[in-house]
Write an enzyme that holds these catalytic residues in place. Structure first.
Site, PDB file in Angstrom:
ATOM      1  N   HIS A 208       0.997  -1.116  -0.071  1.00 29.69           N
ATOM      2  CA  HIS A 208       0.051   0.016  -0.081  1.00 29.69           C
ATOM      3  C   HIS A 208       0.962   1.264  -0.008  1.00 29.69           C
ATOM      4  CE1 HIS A 208      -4.181  -1.677   1.580  1.00 29.69           C
ATOM      5  NE2 HIS A 208      -3.681  -2.393   0.721  1.00 29.69           N
TER       6      HIS A 208
ATOM      7  N   TYR B 177      -9.054   5.238   8.240  1.00 28.38           N
ATOM      8  CA  TYR B 177      -8.939   5.445   9.769  1.00 28.38           C
ATOM      9  C   TYR B 177     -10.113   6.665   9.761  1.00 28.38           C
ATOM     10  CZ  TYR B 177      -4.866   2.953  10.065  1.00 28.38           C
ATOM     11  OH  TYR B 177      -3.863   1.867  10.231  1.00 28.38           O
TER      12      TYR B 177
ATOM     13  N   PRO C 231      -3.923  -0.791  19.025  1.00 36.81           N
ATOM     14  CA  PRO C 231      -3.497  -1.265  17.730  1.00 36.81           C
ATOM     15  C   PRO C 231      -3.558  -0.256  16.638  1.00 36.81           C
ATOM     16  CG  PRO C 231      -5.648  -1.801  18.500  1.00 36.81           C
ATOM     17  CD  PRO C 231      -4.942  -1.162  19.663  1.00 36.81           C
TER      18      PRO C 231
ATOM     19  N   TYR D 114       4.528   5.591  10.220  1.00 32.05           N
ATOM     20  CA  TYR D 114       3.476   4.637   9.852  1.00 32.05           C
ATOM     21  C   TYR D 114       4.242   3.531   9.261  1.00 32.05           C
ATOM     22  CZ  TYR D 114      -0.784   2.431   8.819  1.00 32.05           C
ATOM     23  OH  TYR D 114      -2.011   1.652   8.577  1.00 32.05           O
TER      24      TYR D 114
ATOM     25  N   LYS E  24       1.630  -1.318  15.270  1.00 28.92           N
ATOM     26  CA  LYS E  24       3.029  -1.216  15.711  1.00 28.92           C
ATOM     27  C   LYS E  24       3.135  -2.578  16.337  1.00 28.92           C
ATOM     28  CE  LYS E  24       4.270   2.190  13.409  1.00 28.92           C
ATOM     29  NZ  LYS E  24       4.889   2.021  12.197  1.00 28.92           N
TER      30      LYS E  24
HETATM   31  C1  PHB Z   1      -5.926  -4.870  10.928  1.00 26.52           C
HETATM   32  O1  PHB Z   1      -5.998  -5.163   9.602  1.00 26.52           O
HETATM   33  O2  PHB Z   1      -6.075  -5.604  11.795  1.00 26.52           O
HETATM   34  C2  PHB Z   1      -5.367  -3.579  11.202  1.00 26.52           C
HETATM   35  C3  PHB Z   1      -4.688  -2.671  10.434  1.00 26.52           C
HETATM   36  C4  PHB Z   1      -4.270  -1.328  10.799  1.00 26.52           C
HETATM   37  C5  PHB Z   1      -4.497  -0.917  11.998  1.00 26.52           C
HETATM   38  C6  PHB Z   1      -5.009  -1.769  12.886  1.00 26.52           C
HETATM   39  C7  PHB Z   1      -5.462  -3.067  12.887  1.00 26.52           C
HETATM   40  O3  PHB Z   1      -4.000   0.134  12.535  1.00 26.52           O
END
Ligand code: PHB
Ligand code: APR
Length: 388
Positions: A72, A199, A291, A383, A295
């Site tokens: 990505h 997000y 989460p 990130y 990380k």
């Molecule tokens: C996930 O795909 O479980 C996931 C992806 C990004 C995040 C947290 C969880 O920041």
């Protein structure tokens, strides 16, 4: 038994460490409390930093990731339905690999089997002995007492493991922040709602639209800590999820039955130091991140990188500077990821006790990322993963 390094825990940290040490000619034994299927049944995050993906390739466990994972260039951020894109590749020249942690763990088990690594499942009563002298580990397995004499012990047994607690309490410094909400996550055999992650900050609460593949979605919504998964029907989840997404995204959402549904609490936690005598802590045994910034697995990978580097130096030419520097080196990067995970969590969630001023700061943080190349680059560098 005798091993150069005894590894407690057969999750991502323990398996990656075992794989890299064995490829460096260092003999290990992994002690795992659960059976392999149980470990593989855990659903966890799915975003790998460049460094973690490279380590998996170096470990000989990256082939399926490179075949099935998806690179990505960026992600979307939205605020009360208005969405904008953050292009990591344009901002800092790096991408992320979207590939489920369950798959990473499966690939590591297969790589470990391929080199004949020793992994003992279903062990109980693991006890670490004589950490500042001649270390050894005792345990029970199938009713039989076992012992491993070793040079070093790696505590890769997660937040609830025994290794961190083997460090005398008066020598440990613990730092913790517990967030006043949790994440309700579902896995569904539905196509992702966008090519990249979204997000979403919203007055109703945070939401995240993620994925595992072109046909498997992983979505989350912020919920009160008092909620339980059984309080949420699939339909109630999808309705709430739609309300928090930008309307144009909600309109194209394909829903379906959940094949996994769980609620995870959010906490930031660090235990210092990450080394005590012959014991080294890696991954969740030493630190926990919310989460939000994905990380957890990535910090486990950088811990393992630093520890492997130190142990290679020790066994190759008897130098202890690498292992002596391990804790400080690992913690320097851990705290950077802690800050990023805390700041993204603070920016994107609704806090029960937030003042009107706090809400303005959240909106302003988001506006800065949308408008400032510098702010976007800082987010992109964190990130996609700071250099090791
Ligand atoms: C996930 O795909 O479980 C996931 C992806 C990004 C995040 C947290 C969880 O920041
Ligand atoms: N003895 C042996 N094994 C143990 C013990 C014990 N006393 N306690 C825990 N374990 C095992 C657990 O069963 C688990 O398989 O240690 C392993 C720890 O794995 P994780 O908790 O996954 O931690 P880690 O390997 O550091 O991976 C960190 O995985 O769980 C996610 O969110 C976490 O993304 C992060 C990453």
């Amino acid at each position: 038994m005798r091993a150069q390094v005894a590894i407690i825990g057969g999750g991502p940290s323990g398996l990656l460490l075992s794989q890299l040490l064995n490829k460096a000619g260092i003999a290990t034994v992994v002690l795992e409390r659960k059976g392999r299927e149980h470990v593989l049944s855990r659903i966890r995050a799915g975003v790998l930093e460049t460094g973690a993906a490279d380590l998996l390739r170096e470990a000989g466990a990256g082939t399926r990731m490179d075949r099935e994972g998806v690179l990505h260039d960026g992600c979307h951020l939205s605020s009360n339905g208005r969405m904008f894109h953050v292009d990591f590749k344009q901002a800092c020249g790096r991408q992320v690999m979207v590939y489920g942690q369950t798959e990473v763990t499966r690939d590591l088990y297969e790589a470990q089997d391929a080199i004949g690594a020793t992994i003992l499942h279903d062990v109980e009563d693991v006890v670490l002995h004589d950490l500042t002298g001649t270390p050894h580990v005792t345990f029970m397995r199938n009713g039989v007492a076992g012992r491993i004499d070793c040079d070093f012990i790696a505590g890769c047994d997660g937040f609830h493991g025994v290794s961190r607690r083997a460090i005398p309490e008066d020598r440990r410094r613990e730092f913790e922040k517990v967030y006043p909400f949790g994440w309700l996550g579902i896995l569904s055999r539905t196509p992702p709602v966008d090519a990249e992650l979204i997000y979403a900050s919203h007055d109703r609460g945070f939401a995240l639209a993620s994925m595992r593949s072109a046909v498997l979605s992983r979505h989350y919504i912020q919920v009160p800590l008092t909620d339980r998964p059984e309080d949420w029907t699939d339909e109630a989840f999808w309705d709430e999820f739609r309300l928090r997404l930008p309307p144009e995204v909600a309109a194209r959402l394909v829903t379906g039955p959940s094949i996994e549904k769980s609620i995870a609490p959010l906490r930031s936690f660090v235990s210092e130091p990450m080394r005590w005598g012959k014991l080294f802590l890696c991954g969740d045994a030493a630190h926990i991140v919310p989460p939000t910034g994905a990380k957890g697995l990535n910090l486990a990978a950088s811990d393992v990188h630093y520890l492997v580097e130190g142990l290679r130096g020790f066994y190759a030419n008897g130098q202890s500077d690498g292992v002596d520097a391990y804790s400080d080196r690992a913690l320097a990067r851990v705290w950077q990821a802690m800050r990023f995970s805390w700041s993204l969590t603070t920016m994107m969630h609704r806090f029960p006790d937030a003042s009107a001023y706090d809400r303005r700061m959240q909106d302003t943080d988001l506006a800065q990322i949308e408008r400032s190349d510098t702010a976007r680059r800082l987010m992109a560098e964190n990130y996609t993963g700071l250099p090791y």
